[in-house]
Design an enzyme around this catalytic site. Sequence first.
Site, PDB file in Angstrom:
ATOM      1  CG  ASN A  10     -34.443   1.826  35.231  1.00 60.11           C
ATOM      2  OD1 ASN A  10     -34.789   0.950  34.431  1.00 60.11           O
ATOM      3  ND2 ASN A  10     -33.196   2.268  35.325  1.00 60.11           N
ATOM      4  CD1 TRP A  11     -40.269  -1.090  36.638  1.00 57.11           C
ATOM      5  CD2 TRP A  11     -41.307  -2.429  35.175  1.00 57.11           C
ATOM      6  NE1 TRP A  11     -41.620  -0.861  36.747  1.00 57.11           N
ATOM      7  CE2 TRP A  11     -42.282  -1.671  35.859  1.00 57.11           C
ATOM      8  CE3 TRP A  11     -41.733  -3.335  34.197  1.00 57.11           C
ATOM      9  CZ2 TRP A  11     -43.651  -1.793  35.611  1.00 57.11           C
ATOM     10  CZ3 TRP A  11     -43.092  -3.457  33.944  1.00 57.11           C
ATOM     11  CH2 TRP A  11     -44.034  -2.699  34.643  1.00 57.11           C
ATOM     12  CE  LYS A  12     -31.686   0.080  37.810  1.00 56.61           C
ATOM     13  NZ  LYS A  12     -30.587   0.243  38.754  1.00 56.61           N
ATOM     14  CG  HIS A  96     -29.344   4.020  34.250  1.00 60.92           C
ATOM     15  ND1 HIS A  96     -28.524   3.087  34.820  1.00 60.92           N
ATOM     16  CD2 HIS A  96     -30.302   4.298  35.168  1.00 60.92           C
ATOM     17  CE1 HIS A  96     -28.978   2.808  36.047  1.00 60.92           C
ATOM     18  NE2 HIS A  96     -30.056   3.537  36.265  1.00 60.92           N
ATOM     19  CD  GLU A  98     -27.964  -0.207  36.350  1.00 56.78           C
ATOM     20  OE1 GLU A  98     -28.933  -0.435  35.612  1.00 56.78           O
ATOM     21  OE2 GLU A  98     -28.081   0.011  37.583  1.00 56.78           O
ATOM     22  CD  GLU A 168     -30.615   6.947  38.701  1.00 53.61           C
ATOM     23  OE1 GLU A 168     -31.514   6.450  39.382  1.00 53.61           O
ATOM     24  OE2 GLU A 168     -30.190   6.418  37.657  1.00 53.61           O
ATOM     25  N   GLY A 174     -28.548   0.452  43.804  1.00 51.99           N
ATOM     26  CA  GLY A 174     -28.664  -0.978  44.076  1.00 51.99           C
ATOM     27  C   GLY A 174     -27.838  -1.453  45.260  1.00 51.99           C
ATOM     28  CB  SER A 214     -30.452   2.830  47.789  1.00 50.53           C
ATOM     29  OG  SER A 214     -29.565   1.873  47.225  1.00 50.53           O
ATOM     30  N   GLY A 235     -35.187   2.099  41.196  1.00 49.81           N
ATOM     31  CA  GLY A 235     -34.891   0.798  40.614  1.00 49.81           C
ATOM     32  C   GLY A 235     -35.573  -0.298  41.404  1.00 49.81           C
ATOM     33  N   GLY A 236     -34.838  -0.911  42.321  1.00 51.47           N
ATOM     34  CA  GLY A 236     -35.320  -2.088  43.049  1.00 51.47           C
ATOM     35  C   GLY A 236     -36.704  -1.917  43.652  1.00 51.47           C
TER      36      GLY A 236
HETATM   37  P1  13P Z   1     -31.995   1.424  42.857  1.00 48.05           P
HETATM   38  O1  13P Z   1     -33.230   2.156  43.293  1.00 48.05           O
HETATM   39  O2  13P Z   1     -32.178  -0.067  42.763  1.00 48.05           O
HETATM   40  O3  13P Z   1     -30.786   1.814  43.675  1.00 48.05           O
HETATM   41  O4  13P Z   1     -31.686   1.874  41.346  1.00 48.05           O
HETATM   42  C1  13P Z   1     -31.700   3.232  41.039  1.00 48.05           C
HETATM   43  C2  13P Z   1     -31.616   3.382  39.573  1.00 48.05           C
HETATM   44  O5  13P Z   1     -30.627   3.024  38.953  1.00 48.05           O
HETATM   45  C3  13P Z   1     -32.787   3.928  38.872  1.00 48.05           C
HETATM   46  O6  13P Z   1     -32.491   4.241  37.552  1.00 48.05           O
END
Ligand code: 13P
Length: 253
Positions: A10-12, A96, A98, A168, A174, A214, A235-236
Amino acid sequence: MTRQPIVGGNWKMNTTRASGAELARAVAQFASGSPGCQVVVFPPFPYLLTIADALKGSKVMLGAQDVSDRADGAFTGEVSCAMLKDCGVSWALTGHSERRHVIGETDALVNAKTRAALGAGLSVILCIGEKLDQREGGQTDFVNETQLRAGLAGVEPASLANVVIAYEPVWAIGTGKTASPADAQGAHAHIRKVLGSMYGSDHAAKMRIQYGGSVNAANAKELFGQPDIDGGLIGGASLKPADFGQIIGAASV
Ligand code: 13P
């Protein structure tokens, strides 16, 4: 029951068109070395066609970070499932954290989006997970169960083959704080139990439940080694090709 692991990137709201294409080509390369694992990336909307092009001929699938629950019409800024499919998208994220907690999506909207995506023939990763205060209040299983039942309300058993759940925990996203493999496994086992009570144990045993929060190249293997964890939503670390490559490798058994 063997379930095929699935890893999502997930590149956000990150990358440029050029860096996204470069990242996609690197992911395609890593994925080709891991035939046992499904891989899907979720680039920002404006780059979908570019990334679709970069992934051509690879096994990596294209996903959308969000979908509209509406089919078409006067909904400024929204993007329909049909438009996404037209761009080569086959997966969508719904729920998600966010979008739930920063943008304010309700369980009802998450459900409407989930049903719209499935109805349009997209596969869905439905994200659920508790916030820190809920965890500290002993509410983890309750929150997961509530979001799961609400998110899947009205989803027929026949559609379940196109649904993946991503657990999650919000406090782990994050932050560099990961759920311990044992804690994550406990949450996943409960989620599978709830799926069993909703759809029966045969369906529950077949459904894939990813962990997200994470995940990195160092912790992926132990997390993915848990019996009810079927890969991860990243994510990251999905923005760093070598790390994401290692994570794909960790999911490939
Ligand atoms: P991180 O891996 O940056 O914690 O993000 C997880 C995430 O929200 C994937 O959708």
